[in-house]
Scaffold this motif. Structure first.
Motif, PDB file in Angstrom:
ATOM      1  N   SER A  57       0.831  -1.196   0.000  1.00  0.00           N
ATOM      2  CA  SER A  57       0.000   0.000   0.000  1.00  0.00           C
ATOM      3  C   SER A  57       0.869   1.249   0.000  1.00  0.00           C
ATOM      4  CB  SER A  57      -0.897  -0.004   1.234  1.00  0.00           C
ATOM      5  OG  SER A  57      -1.522   1.246   1.384  1.00  0.00           O
ATOM      6  N   ASP A  58       0.443   2.254  -0.759  1.00  0.00           N
ATOM      7  CA  ASP A  58       1.148   3.536  -0.747  1.00  0.00           C
ATOM      8  C   ASP A  58       1.015   4.210   0.606  1.00  0.00           C
ATOM      9  OD1 ASP A  58       1.821   3.200  -3.413  1.00  0.00           O
ATOM     10  OD2 ASP A  58       0.087   4.322  -4.134  1.00  0.00           O
ATOM     11  N   ASP A  59      -0.013   3.825   1.347  1.00  0.00           N
ATOM     12  CA  ASP A  59      -0.283   4.435   2.638  1.00  0.00           C
ATOM     13  C   ASP A  59       0.327   3.652   3.796  1.00  0.00           C
ATOM     14  OD1 ASP A  59      -1.793   6.420   1.400  1.00  0.00           O
ATOM     15  OD2 ASP A  59      -3.616   5.215   1.503  1.00  0.00           O
ATOM     16  N   SER A  60       1.180   2.678   3.515  1.00  0.00           N
ATOM     17  CA  SER A  60       1.682   1.814   4.587  1.00  0.00           C
ATOM     18  C   SER A  60       2.436   2.597   5.661  1.00  0.00           C
ATOM     19  CB  SER A  60       2.547   0.682   4.030  1.00  0.00           C
ATOM     20  OG  SER A  60       3.711   1.194   3.408  1.00  0.00           O
ATOM     21  N   ASP A  61       3.197   3.612   5.271  1.00  0.00           N
ATOM     22  CA  ASP A  61       3.920   4.409   6.261  1.00  0.00           C
ATOM     23  C   ASP A  61       2.937   5.189   7.135  1.00  0.00           C
ATOM     24  OD1 ASP A  61       6.354   5.486   7.450  1.00  0.00           O
ATOM     25  OD2 ASP A  61       5.777   7.379   6.489  1.00  0.00           O
ATOM     26  N   LEU A  62       1.919   5.738   6.519  1.00  0.00           N
ATOM     27  CA  LEU A  62       0.891   6.470   7.272  1.00  0.00           C
ATOM     28  C   LEU A  62       0.150   5.524   8.208  1.00  0.00           C
ATOM     29  CD1 LEU A  62      -0.604   9.116   7.783  1.00  0.00           C
ATOM     30  CD2 LEU A  62      -2.098   8.530   5.868  1.00  0.00           C
ATOM     31  N   ASP A  63      -0.160   4.322   7.722  1.00  0.00           N
ATOM     32  CA  ASP A  63      -0.827   3.319   8.560  1.00  0.00           C
ATOM     33  C   ASP A  63       0.047   2.962   9.765  1.00  0.00           C
ATOM     34  OD1 ASP A  63      -3.085   3.138   6.949  1.00  0.00           O
ATOM     35  OD2 ASP A  63      -2.264   1.480   5.774  1.00  0.00           O
ATOM     36  N   GLU A  64       1.322   2.740   9.525  1.00  0.00           N
ATOM     37  CA  GLU A  64       2.237   2.390  10.622  1.00  0.00           C
ATOM     38  C   GLU A  64       2.322   3.507  11.650  1.00  0.00           C
ATOM     39  OE1 GLU A  64       6.048   1.094   9.182  1.00  0.00           O
ATOM     40  OE2 GLU A  64       5.122  -0.334   7.790  1.00  0.00           O
ATOM     41  N   ARG A  65       2.369   4.745  11.189  1.00  0.00           N
ATOM     42  CA  ARG A  65       2.421   5.874  12.116  1.00  0.00           C
ATOM     43  C   ARG A  65       1.117   6.029  12.888  1.00  0.00           C
ATOM     44  NH1 ARG A  65       3.847  10.929   9.184  1.00  0.00           N
ATOM     45  NH2 ARG A  65       3.169   9.849   7.326  1.00  0.00           N
ATOM     46  N   ALA A  66      -0.013   5.786  12.219  1.00  0.00           N
ATOM     47  CA  ALA A  66      -1.311   5.876  12.896  1.00  0.00           C
ATOM     48  C   ALA A  66      -1.425   4.816  13.986  1.00  0.00           C
ATOM     49  CB  ALA A  66      -2.444   5.723  11.886  1.00  0.00           C
ATOM     50  N   VAL A  67      -1.002   3.595  13.694  1.00  0.00           N
ATOM     51  CA  VAL A  67      -1.057   2.519  14.687  1.00  0.00           C
ATOM     52  C   VAL A  67      -0.087   2.807  15.829  1.00  0.00           C
ATOM     53  CG1 VAL A  67      -0.587   0.067  15.088  1.00  0.00           C
ATOM     54  CG2 VAL A  67      -1.920   0.773  13.097  1.00  0.00           C
ATOM     55  N   ALA A  68       1.103   3.297  15.513  1.00  0.00           N
ATOM     56  CA  ALA A  68       2.072   3.629  16.567  1.00  0.00           C
ATOM     57  C   ALA A  68       1.519   4.722  17.476  1.00  0.00           C
ATOM     58  CB  ALA A  68       3.403   4.066  15.939  1.00  0.00           C
ATOM     59  N   THR A  69       0.861   5.708  16.897  1.00  0.00           N
ATOM     60  CA  THR A  69       0.243   6.774  17.691  1.00  0.00           C
ATOM     61  C   THR A  69      -0.901   6.231  18.526  1.00  0.00           C
ATOM     62  OG1 THR A  69       0.850   8.409  16.017  1.00  0.00           O
ATOM     63  CG2 THR A  69      -0.892   9.023  17.567  1.00  0.00           C
ATOM     64  N   ALA A  70      -1.711   5.355  17.923  1.00  0.00           N
ATOM     65  CA  ALA A  70      -2.843   4.759  18.643  1.00  0.00           C
ATOM     66  C   ALA A  70      -2.369   3.873  19.794  1.00  0.00           C
ATOM     67  CB  ALA A  70      -3.708   3.947  17.678  1.00  0.00           C
ATOM     68  N   ARG A  71      -1.164   3.358  19.703  1.00  0.00           N
ATOM     69  CA  ARG A  71      -0.595   2.569  20.805  1.00  0.00           C
ATOM     70  C   ARG A  71       0.030   3.466  21.869  1.00  0.00           C
ATOM     71  NH1 ARG A  71       2.058  -2.295  17.282  1.00  0.00           N
ATOM     72  NH2 ARG A  71       0.342  -3.755  17.592  1.00  0.00           N
ATOM     73  N   ALA A  72       0.645   4.545  21.444  1.00  0.00           N
ATOM     74  CA  ALA A  72       1.355   5.417  22.385  1.00  0.00           C
ATOM     75  C   ALA A  72       0.395   6.274  23.217  1.00  0.00           C
ATOM     76  CB  ALA A  72       2.332   6.313  21.625  1.00  0.00           C
ATOM     77  N   LEU A  73      -0.679   6.747  22.619  1.00  0.00           N
ATOM     78  CA  LEU A  73      -1.594   7.634  23.341  1.00  0.00           C
ATOM     79  C   LEU A  73      -2.196   6.997  24.593  1.00  0.00           C
ATOM     80  CD1 LEU A  73      -3.373   9.584  20.478  1.00  0.00           C
ATOM     81  CD2 LEU A  73      -1.940  10.530  22.287  1.00  0.00           C
ATOM     82  N   PRO A  74      -2.738   5.776  24.536  1.00  0.00           N
ATOM     83  CA  PRO A  74      -3.276   5.192  25.776  1.00  0.00           C
ATOM     84  C   PRO A  74      -2.212   5.027  26.858  1.00  0.00           C
ATOM     85  CG  PRO A  74      -4.083   3.974  23.890  1.00  0.00           C
ATOM     86  CD  PRO A  74      -3.034   4.933  23.388  1.00  0.00           C
ATOM     87  N   LEU A  75      -1.029   4.637  26.460  1.00  0.00           N
ATOM     88  CA  LEU A  75       0.060   4.480  27.429  1.00  0.00           C
ATOM     89  C   LEU A  75       0.371   5.818  28.096  1.00  0.00           C
ATOM     90  CD1 LEU A  75       2.174   2.558  28.635  1.00  0.00           C
ATOM     91  CD2 LEU A  75       3.677   3.199  26.759  1.00  0.00           C
ATOM     92  N   HIS A  76       0.476   6.853  27.298  1.00  0.00           N
ATOM     93  CA  HIS A  76       0.759   8.198  27.822  1.00  0.00           C
ATOM     94  C   HIS A  76      -0.374   8.675  28.738  1.00  0.00           C
ATOM     95  CE1 HIS A  76       1.982  12.387  27.979  1.00  0.00           C
ATOM     96  NE2 HIS A  76       0.773  12.710  27.567  1.00  0.00           N
ATOM     97  N   LEU A  77      -1.613   8.466  28.307  1.00  0.00           N
ATOM     98  CA  LEU A  77      -2.757   8.950  29.090  1.00  0.00           C
ATOM     99  C   LEU A  77      -2.877   8.233  30.425  1.00  0.00           C
ATOM    100  CD1 LEU A  77      -5.300   9.220  26.165  1.00  0.00           C
ATOM    101  CD2 LEU A  77      -4.224  11.120  27.387  1.00  0.00           C
ATOM    102  N   VAL A  78      -2.650   6.933  30.446  1.00  0.00           N
ATOM    103  CA  VAL A  78      -2.710   6.180  31.702  1.00  0.00           C
ATOM    104  C   VAL A  78      -1.590   6.619  32.630  1.00  0.00           C
ATOM    105  CG1 VAL A  78      -2.386   3.886  32.700  1.00  0.00           C
ATOM    106  CG2 VAL A  78      -3.964   4.203  30.799  1.00  0.00           C
ATOM    107  N   GLN A  79      -0.403   6.810  32.067  1.00  0.00           N
ATOM    108  CA  GLN A  79       0.724   7.260  32.891  1.00  0.00           C
ATOM    109  C   GLN A  79       0.451   8.662  33.446  1.00  0.00           C
ATOM    110  OE1 GLN A  79       4.498   7.303  30.899  1.00  0.00           O
ATOM    111  NE2 GLN A  79       5.630   7.502  32.795  1.00  0.00           N
ATOM    112  N   GLN A  80      -0.115   9.531  32.637  1.00  0.00           N
ATOM    113  CA  GLN A  80      -0.420  10.901  33.060  1.00  0.00           C
ATOM    114  C   GLN A  80      -1.459  10.912  34.182  1.00  0.00           C
ATOM    115  OE1 GLN A  80      -1.777  13.329  29.813  1.00  0.00           O
ATOM    116  NE2 GLN A  80      -2.336  15.028  31.131  1.00  0.00           N
TER     117      GLN A  80
END
Length: 106
Positions: free
Chosen positions: A7-30
């Motif tokens: 997919s031409d969007d594979s990099d965008l998909d990877e970044r979206a998933v990485a962000t979707a994984r990082a946000l809950p971790l950050h919010l719980v820690q906060q």
């Protein structure tokens, strides 16, 4: 042998998933409490559902023809807050930080 299409969007998909994984971790820690594990683990599935499968329009959240996603795992409630944020629903980072709070948009 079939060649897999990249997919031409594979990099965008990877970044979206990485962000979707990082946000809950950050919010719980906060907040100092909560569970991020399920939201992090389901991030790739949620990304595909919200970006490719479900019919929804973040600009019209009350559209009658939209698909609904019901998740019964309370530990993954952040998953249902992060995906609309990433889809452009108008939620901001401050709204995510107030997740599960009284009067919160999430």
């Amino acid at each position: 042998m079939m060649q897999q299409r990249v997919s031409d969007d594979s990099d965008l998909d990877e970044r979206a998933v990485a962000t979707a994984r990082a946000l809950p971790l950050h919010l719980v820690q906060q907040k100092g409490h909560g569970h991020a594990g399920t939201a992090m683990a389901l991030a790739p599935i949620a990304h595909v559902l919200f970006s490719r499968v479900m019919r929804h329009n973040p600009a019209h959240p009350h559209w009658r023809g939209r698909d609904r996603f019901v998740l019964s795992a309370g530990h993954a409630s952040l998953l249902l807050s992060v995906q609309p944020y990433l889809c452009g629903s108008g939620l901001g980072l401050a709204d995510l930080a107030n997740a599960r709070g009284l009067g919160s948009l999430t």
